[in-house]
Design an enzyme around this catalytic site. Sequence first.
Site: not given
Lengths: 339, 314, 479
Positions: B151, B214, B250
């Site tokens: 991430d 995300k 996400k």
Amino acid sequence: MAKSRKNEGNESVAKDDGAARGEGVVAVTARPKVPAAPKRPSADLARRAAAHVPAGRLAVRKTYKLYVNGAFPRSESGRSYPVTSADGTHLANAALASRKDARDAVQAARKAFGGWSQRTAYNRGQILYRVAEVLEGRRAQFVQEVVDADGVDRSLAESLVSAAIDRWVYYAGWTDKIAQVAGGSNPVSGPYYNHSAPEPTGVVAVVAPQSGPLLGLVSVVAPVIAGGNTAVVVASERAPLAAVSLAEVLATSDLPGGVVNILTGRTAELAPPLAAHADVNALDLTGANDMAAGLEEAAAATLKRVVRPEPAPDWFADPGLSRVTPFLETKTVWHPIGI
Amino acid sequence: MPDTALAAATTASNTSLRSFLHGLPGVDEVGARARAADLSTRSIKTSAKAQAIDLAIRMVDLTTLEGADTPGKVRALAGKAVHPDPADPSAPRVAAVCVYSDLVAVAVEALAGSGVGVASVATAFPSGRAPLEAKLVDTRRAVADGASEIDMVIDRGAFLAGDYLKVHEEIVAVKEACGSAHLKVILETGELATYDNVRRASWLAMRAGADFIKTSTGKVSPAATLPVTLVMLEAVRDFRAETGRQIGVKPAGGIRTTKDAIKNLVLVNEVAGEDWLDPEWFRLGASSLLNDLLMQRTKLTTGVYPGPDYYTLD
Amino acid sequence: MADKIFEYAPAPESRAVVSIRPEYGLFIDGEFTEPTDARITTVNPADEEELATVSVADEADVDRAITAARRAFETVWGPMAPAERGKYLFRISRIIQERARELAVLESLDNGKPIKETRDVDIPLVAAHFFYYAGWADKLAHAGLGPSPRPLGVAAQVIPWNFPLLMLAWKIAPALAAGNTVVLKPAETTPLTALLFAEICQEAELPPGVVNILTGAGGTGRALVAHPGSDKVAFTGSTEVGREIARAVAGTDKRVTLELGGKGANIVYDDAAIDQAVEGIVTGIFFNQGHVCCAGSRLLVQESVAEEVLERLKARVSRLRLGDPLDKNTDIGAINSAAQLARVRELAQVGEEEGNERWSPACELPDRGFWFAPTVFTGVTQANRVAREEIFGPVLSVLTFRTPEEAVEKANNTPYGLSAGVWTEKGSRMLWTANRLRAGVVWSNTFNKFDPASPFGGYKESGYGREGGRHGLEAYLNG
């Protein structure tokens, strides 16, 4: 239906007796009802009450405190001062607010301004109406406070309280109409859309009238917040108790904390720092009396909008927008019109 | 990444990147908010709720990203990820555990053979303020320790300054450093301020090779609001329609209750479509959410409101 | 579990909150009369269940109602202190808020519209409308109509079935605030919330005769409009009936406001925020099953983005959930009546016969009740009937344009002039377009928004007069 009743002036004051409502009318609805209360309290209940509640029961007195940021603090100075009735009887001690309390109140009002001014006008109207509802439910208390403070007879006090309640309703009805009455589109020459709308000026310091402990107070506070401002109020020095009780109404009417802050104490001590405070945008000097000129001069340093005291205000009269527009700015927007 | 959009973009100049991103249709803020609010009135009850809760649990990236994280804390979290509800073995396991890069090895060991992935934040999370070399070292180390997902955060400063090429090139470089690990690109939408920027950053990340986009680090407020997730779901939907490549989404940060999670699933269902209703394509970055999902799950099966004392704290 | 991963289970709103009487009388002078011999049965359009029978008011009933309204105007409502009048309206607003869910469920049952709309749109707007006009009662001198405007007297009001209680609020709230009394006739297919409103008037202890509700069909409406005892006629409904009313009151002293049909153009420029535009197109035509006089029933999309917009539109329409109006997840409810369904079907048939391409999503319609799938006609030209006539159903006609001038020309090329939409991210173009549109309401980057503070009403054959806002008072006051 009891038609004559409908003509009586202060309809909302009359309490339902239940019987009058259904008379001669087809049943209101088959809505489910909760079971009715027993017709008479049992004798047993009365007997137990007599046994447990002494005849000369000692009343629990209220501590009158300040109303700042939605809470009820005592003065940071720890001081209080005695408040007496019109005939000189001691009623209670009120908090004697200090300059620091005034500073805290301004801070709270500034913090609340963003949220309150951004609420929809309809929502502000609903909240002001809610104040009227809650005030109506406590009218007996306020009538007593007005009688105590001003020594007026009970029926005049009833009228003063009724007018104060209705004044909240009046301003509840203004919130979403001010812009239509005070704003509009402007026919400028050229391919431009041009529109003016009022906006609240910000934090307003209000020196409440020294007389008219409820109606006078409501008449100066309600228009300020109806327009979307937040307020720091210096209550009547002589008769501050109804102001503190009003704060309790405000605190339970969905009015966000900090929108109205109420200080009790010496006007001569509290008004000058507020008049000079650089984070106060406007000043209502209604209750400043012979201090007014000096306060106005102090306000000039930051070019506050100032409402001067009237010689003999008639709080029963229809105020129109006279106490709203002084605390509004007009914003005009230009935009081209073209492909 | 053989697809043409990416190939074109990697050779692009900042000018061409800018004209592409600024040529995307705008997002009307009020309209986007209204649509998200409307979808959040969907009433998901009974059997649908049960399905949604289990799906949401399977989508959770169970996260701990604190300065005070320790191997012990990570092991506890891993245990919870595999058996979320010790009292009910039918509760599914979560998708992944998300930790800082220096704790990846601990998580990998604790989760070996469990089927739960290990995600690592990287690239100077959460601010992203570090030289590219450091970000790449961070990434390679996490991958080497066994992270299956990275991430990364984008350089919001560069994005807001209009240096889209820098953002793009960093993502490309990190993607390369990821090797076979999946790359989730954190936009930190709370700092991008407008939905127009969210849409542009989404496309920038997707074109640069993101496998997932995300919303947030969880360290900036607002984090994963529904309108932001809506705009990002529209972006992945449109990107697939244009390139054929499916990208995951996400939302992370601020999703605390079952109600929040279900609102997100409704958005997925009605905006991107049910192809995205799978942990492979949609994740919920959260920590406290899991217990609420478990409590609601128990409520559905037993009819009794549960208390927090009956669920493990991590 | 690959397919139908996440199928929404039925989520019906409970009917237990409403209690419908088997039969209703008329509401005259504060009381319900015994039901009349002539009756109308009102049905739930979603399943054709008979909900109740309501009375049909004849000329004598109209006369009694007008007389009661006149008496109330002269003895109670007219002389009353304006602030006190306002307080009655505030009361009514608060009771509506208190009984909001009951009203929402009843409205959905009687009308067929989704509970999502009655709960989140209709009923909150009704309460807001009364609250707004309540505040005007003691501020009429500020309305810009002169220093002491006077009420007209008795208003005869006839409302349609598409927003039954909301249209009642639009009629009654300003009339009462201005000091008039009213006789109102709800639509024959949707009388129940008006009758519940009569009960709310009782609960608020509104003086008898101030509000009178007469149920019935066209005959009752004609009798009410024709009765010489009213000072004002207010009508919302079809242009055809509006013309009839304008003829009927010609030569009398009665004031008239008419809110009639429309064929709203929704203009989408190539720089529009496309996802929100698609949302607005959907809201514009499928909100309330298209039973909206100001519906954006003509989509005018710039050719350069037409294909993309249509593709997204179809994908979006495919996600609309049609079904049980009481299910909280329903987006599209039932058509209000068999007659309306027949008309929608007929015009859709015409659209097909005229060679337009007809599209509807795969969509299962319930067996009972009145249902029509969302429908989009593409390749439509200005000459087609589906582009000219008001369908008043979930049917969208799509036309294209090349330049802003052409968009405006096409948008204005209709006898109607109620509403229009403009979608562009460019403010000056929006204002340019809005300036040239001959329509009473122009929504930009939004559609079908209503607020009690905002005036609403049409140009040309969409009627005259405005409802809502300060302007809405003008219809009920003499300056």
